[in-house]
Scaffold this motif. Structure first.
Motif, PDB file in Angstrom:
ATOM      1  N   ARG A 213       0.845  -1.209   0.000  1.00  0.00           N
ATOM      2  CA  ARG A 213       0.000   0.000   0.000  1.00  0.00           C
ATOM      3  C   ARG A 213       0.875   1.251   0.000  1.00  0.00           C
ATOM      4  O   ARG A 213       0.581   2.222  -0.708  1.00  0.00           O
ATOM      5  N   LEU A 214       1.943   1.233   0.771  1.00  0.00           N
ATOM      6  CA  LEU A 214       2.840   2.397   0.815  1.00  0.00           C
ATOM      7  C   LEU A 214       3.499   2.639  -0.536  1.00  0.00           C
ATOM      8  O   LEU A 214       3.661   3.792  -0.958  1.00  0.00           O
ATOM      9  N   LEU A 215       3.880   1.565  -1.231  1.00  0.00           N
ATOM     10  CA  LEU A 215       4.462   1.732  -2.566  1.00  0.00           C
ATOM     11  C   LEU A 215       3.443   2.324  -3.532  1.00  0.00           C
ATOM     12  O   LEU A 215       3.789   3.198  -4.339  1.00  0.00           O
ATOM     13  N   LEU A 216       2.199   1.882  -3.462  1.00  0.00           N
ATOM     14  CA  LEU A 216       1.164   2.440  -4.334  1.00  0.00           C
ATOM     15  C   LEU A 216       0.896   3.907  -4.007  1.00  0.00           C
ATOM     16  O   LEU A 216       0.599   4.703  -4.898  1.00  0.00           O
ATOM     17  N   GLU A 217       1.035   4.258  -2.727  1.00  0.00           N
ATOM     18  CA  GLU A 217       0.857   5.657  -2.314  1.00  0.00           C
ATOM     19  C   GLU A 217       2.108   6.493  -2.576  1.00  0.00           C
ATOM     20  O   GLU A 217       2.101   7.696  -2.360  1.00  0.00           O
ATOM     21  N   LYS A 218       3.177   5.839  -3.025  1.00  0.00           N
ATOM     22  CA  LYS A 218       4.472   6.476  -3.297  1.00  0.00           C
ATOM     23  C   LYS A 218       5.065   7.111  -2.032  1.00  0.00           C
ATOM     24  O   LYS A 218       5.770   8.091  -2.083  1.00  0.00           O
ATOM     25  N   ASP A 219       4.770   6.486  -0.893  1.00  0.00           N
ATOM     26  CA  ASP A 219       5.301   6.949   0.391  1.00  0.00           C
ATOM     27  C   ASP A 219       6.568   6.158   0.713  1.00  0.00           C
ATOM     28  O   ASP A 219       6.577   5.263   1.565  1.00  0.00           O
ATOM     29  N   ILE A 220       7.627   6.491   0.007  1.00  0.00           N
ATOM     30  CA  ILE A 220       8.889   5.760   0.152  1.00  0.00           C
ATOM     31  C   ILE A 220       9.479   5.926   1.560  1.00  0.00           C
ATOM     32  O   ILE A 220       9.965   4.946   2.134  1.00  0.00           O
TER      33      ILE A 220
ATOM     34  N   MET B 169      15.780   3.150  -3.219  1.00  0.00           N
ATOM     35  CA  MET B 169      14.337   3.266  -3.431  1.00  0.00           C
ATOM     36  C   MET B 169      13.818   4.697  -3.553  1.00  0.00           C
ATOM     37  O   MET B 169      12.749   4.901  -4.116  1.00  0.00           O
ATOM     38  N   ARG B 170      14.544   5.700  -3.055  1.00  0.00           N
ATOM     39  CA  ARG B 170      14.025   7.077  -3.099  1.00  0.00           C
ATOM     40  C   ARG B 170      13.570   7.509  -4.486  1.00  0.00           C
ATOM     41  O   ARG B 170      12.505   8.095  -4.622  1.00  0.00           O
ATOM     42  N   PRO B 171      14.331   7.238  -5.552  1.00  0.00           N
ATOM     43  CA  PRO B 171      13.891   7.713  -6.871  1.00  0.00           C
ATOM     44  C   PRO B 171      12.858   6.815  -7.558  1.00  0.00           C
ATOM     45  O   PRO B 171      12.418   7.125  -8.667  1.00  0.00           O
ATOM     46  N   TYR B 172      12.457   5.734  -6.940  1.00  0.00           N
ATOM     47  CA  TYR B 172      11.553   4.780  -7.585  1.00  0.00           C
ATOM     48  C   TYR B 172      10.308   5.451  -8.187  1.00  0.00           C
ATOM     49  O   TYR B 172       9.992   5.222  -9.352  1.00  0.00           O
ATOM     50  N   PRO B 173       9.583   6.306  -7.429  1.00  0.00           N
ATOM     51  CA  PRO B 173       8.373   6.914  -8.002  1.00  0.00           C
ATOM     52  C   PRO B 173       8.659   7.855  -9.177  1.00  0.00           C
ATOM     53  O   PRO B 173       7.764   8.149  -9.958  1.00  0.00           O
ATOM     54  N   ASP B 174       9.879   8.319  -9.297  1.00  0.00           N
ATOM     55  CA  ASP B 174      10.234   9.172 -10.436  1.00  0.00           C
ATOM     56  C   ASP B 174      10.351   8.366 -11.721  1.00  0.00           C
ATOM     57  O   ASP B 174      10.352   8.944 -12.811  1.00  0.00           O
ATOM     58  N   HIS B 175      10.474   7.063 -11.611  1.00  0.00           N
ATOM     59  CA  HIS B 175      10.701   6.200 -12.768  1.00  0.00           C
ATOM     60  C   HIS B 175       9.525   5.277 -13.082  1.00  0.00           C
ATOM     61  O   HIS B 175       9.279   4.969 -14.244  1.00  0.00           O
ATOM     62  N   ILE B 176       8.845   4.822 -12.032  1.00  0.00           N
ATOM     63  CA  ILE B 176       7.729   3.899 -12.222  1.00  0.00           C
ATOM     64  C   ILE B 176       6.537   4.396 -11.414  1.00  0.00           C
ATOM     65  O   ILE B 176       6.645   4.638 -10.214  1.00  0.00           O
ATOM     66  N   ASP B 177       5.414   4.549 -12.090  1.00  0.00           N
ATOM     67  CA  ASP B 177       4.161   4.917 -11.444  1.00  0.00           C
ATOM     68  C   ASP B 177       3.366   3.635 -11.235  1.00  0.00           C
ATOM     69  O   ASP B 177       2.607   3.201 -12.106  1.00  0.00           O
TER      70      ASP B 177
ATOM     71  N   THR C 299       7.290   6.365 -15.978  1.00  0.00           N
ATOM     72  CA  THR C 299       6.968   7.787 -15.957  1.00  0.00           C
ATOM     73  C   THR C 299       7.630   8.569 -17.089  1.00  0.00           C
ATOM     74  O   THR C 299       7.036   9.488 -17.618  1.00  0.00           O
ATOM     75  N   GLY C 300       8.831   8.222 -17.476  1.00  0.00           N
ATOM     76  CA  GLY C 300       9.530   8.973 -18.522  1.00  0.00           C
ATOM     77  C   GLY C 300       8.954   8.797 -19.908  1.00  0.00           C
ATOM     78  O   GLY C 300       9.056   9.699 -20.749  1.00  0.00           O
ATOM     79  N   THR C 301       8.316   7.664 -20.160  1.00  0.00           N
ATOM     80  CA  THR C 301       7.838   7.376 -21.514  1.00  0.00           C
ATOM     81  C   THR C 301       6.337   7.143 -21.588  1.00  0.00           C
ATOM     82  O   THR C 301       5.772   7.170 -22.679  1.00  0.00           O
ATOM     83  N   GLY C 302       5.712   6.871 -20.462  1.00  0.00           N
ATOM     84  CA  GLY C 302       4.295   6.525 -20.470  1.00  0.00           C
ATOM     85  C   GLY C 302       4.031   5.083 -20.867  1.00  0.00           C
ATOM     86  O   GLY C 302       2.888   4.642 -20.922  1.00  0.00           O
TER      87      GLY C 302
ATOM     88  N   PHE D 151      15.173   2.779 -17.992  1.00  0.00           N
ATOM     89  CA  PHE D 151      15.509   3.388 -16.721  1.00  0.00           C
ATOM     90  C   PHE D 151      16.662   2.675 -16.041  1.00  0.00           C
ATOM     91  O   PHE D 151      16.842   2.743 -14.846  1.00  0.00           O
ATOM     92  N   ALA D 152      17.469   1.987 -16.828  1.00  0.00           N
ATOM     93  CA  ALA D 152      18.636   1.262 -16.290  1.00  0.00           C
ATOM     94  C   ALA D 152      19.565   2.232 -15.597  1.00  0.00           C
ATOM     95  O   ALA D 152      19.805   3.336 -16.050  1.00  0.00           O
ATOM     96  N   GLY D 153      20.073   1.779 -14.478  1.00  0.00           N
ATOM     97  CA  GLY D 153      21.019   2.590 -13.719  1.00  0.00           C
ATOM     98  C   GLY D 153      20.356   3.656 -12.892  1.00  0.00           C
ATOM     99  O   GLY D 153      21.002   4.398 -12.173  1.00  0.00           O
ATOM    100  N   SER D 154      19.028   3.779 -12.959  1.00  0.00           N
ATOM    101  CA  SER D 154      18.329   4.823 -12.230  1.00  0.00           C
ATOM    102  C   SER D 154      18.074   4.438 -10.782  1.00  0.00           C
ATOM    103  O   SER D 154      17.664   5.271 -10.007  1.00  0.00           O
ATOM    104  N   GLY D 155      18.307   3.191 -10.455  1.00  0.00           N
ATOM    105  CA  GLY D 155      17.976   2.729  -9.108  1.00  0.00           C
ATOM    106  C   GLY D 155      16.551   2.224  -9.005  1.00  0.00           C
ATOM    107  O   GLY D 155      16.113   1.856  -7.953  1.00  0.00           O
ATOM    108  N   ALA D 156      15.847   2.242 -10.108  1.00  0.00           N
ATOM    109  CA  ALA D 156      14.450   1.792 -10.076  1.00  0.00           C
ATOM    110  C   ALA D 156      14.309   0.461 -10.785  1.00  0.00           C
ATOM    111  O   ALA D 156      15.007   0.177 -11.738  1.00  0.00           O
ATOM    112  N   ARG D 157      13.365  -0.314 -10.318  1.00  0.00           N
ATOM    113  CA  ARG D 157      12.939  -1.542 -10.978  1.00  0.00           C
ATOM    114  C   ARG D 157      11.450  -1.569 -10.892  1.00  0.00           C
ATOM    115  O   ARG D 157      10.873  -1.415  -9.902  1.00  0.00           O
TER     116      ARG D 157
END
Length: 144
Positions: free
Chosen positions: A18-25, A61-69, A98-101, A138-144
């Motif tokens: 739930r926290l991940l869906l709320e983007k509350d990292i 994990m901090r940048p995760y919401p910047d890369h994946i919604d 997020t970068g490409t939709g 988004f390779a190397g961004s820290g997101a998966r």
């Protein structure tokens, strides 16, 4: 959820989703033990395969919401093991890059251990070939 020690490993895991869906990292990171370890056994070259400690996990994990919604975790199956503090989880994460939709649809299997109501070990078995798919740059961004 008042304190992590008041919850079962399954409740803690569901709350973490739930926290991940709320983007509350920050709140997601607070569910980790100080000495927690996150591992990615199938990580491709150039991606971390092991993060040791809450701070390393937080930095990852901090940048995760910047890369994946992330929008949903359908097909969630949580399996208990003979160890009451360890779960095996099967799930899909769906949303948008997020970068490409582009659509994001990743299947995961995780082996998760909890101690004193906090994550201490999380082995994330995800498909590294998916990060090479078109639209998932988004390779190397820290997101998966």
């Amino acid at each position: 959820m008042t304190t992590p020690t008041d919850t079962s490993p399954e409740q803690l895991y569901r709350h973490s989703l739930r926290l991940l869906l709320e983007k509350d990292i920050p709140a997601w990171i607070a569910l980790w033990a100080e000495d927690g370890v996150m591992e990615f056994p199938f990580a491709p070259p150039g991606w971390p395969d092991r993060l040791e400690g809450r701070e390393a996990i937080a930095a990852y994990m901090r940048p995760y919401p910047d890369h994946i919604d992330l929008r949903d975790f359908p097909d969630l199956r949580i399996h208990r093991t003979t160890d009451p503090e360890t779960l095996v989880v099967e799930m899909r994460g769906v949303g948008r890059v997020t970068g490409t939709g582009a659509p994001f649809d990743m299947t995961y299997i995780a082996v998760v251990s909890v101690r004193d109501g906090r994550f201490v070990s999380y082995r994330d078995y995800w498909n590294p070939l998916a990060v090479q798919a078109p639209g998932l740059d988004f390779a190397g961004s820290g997101a998966r």
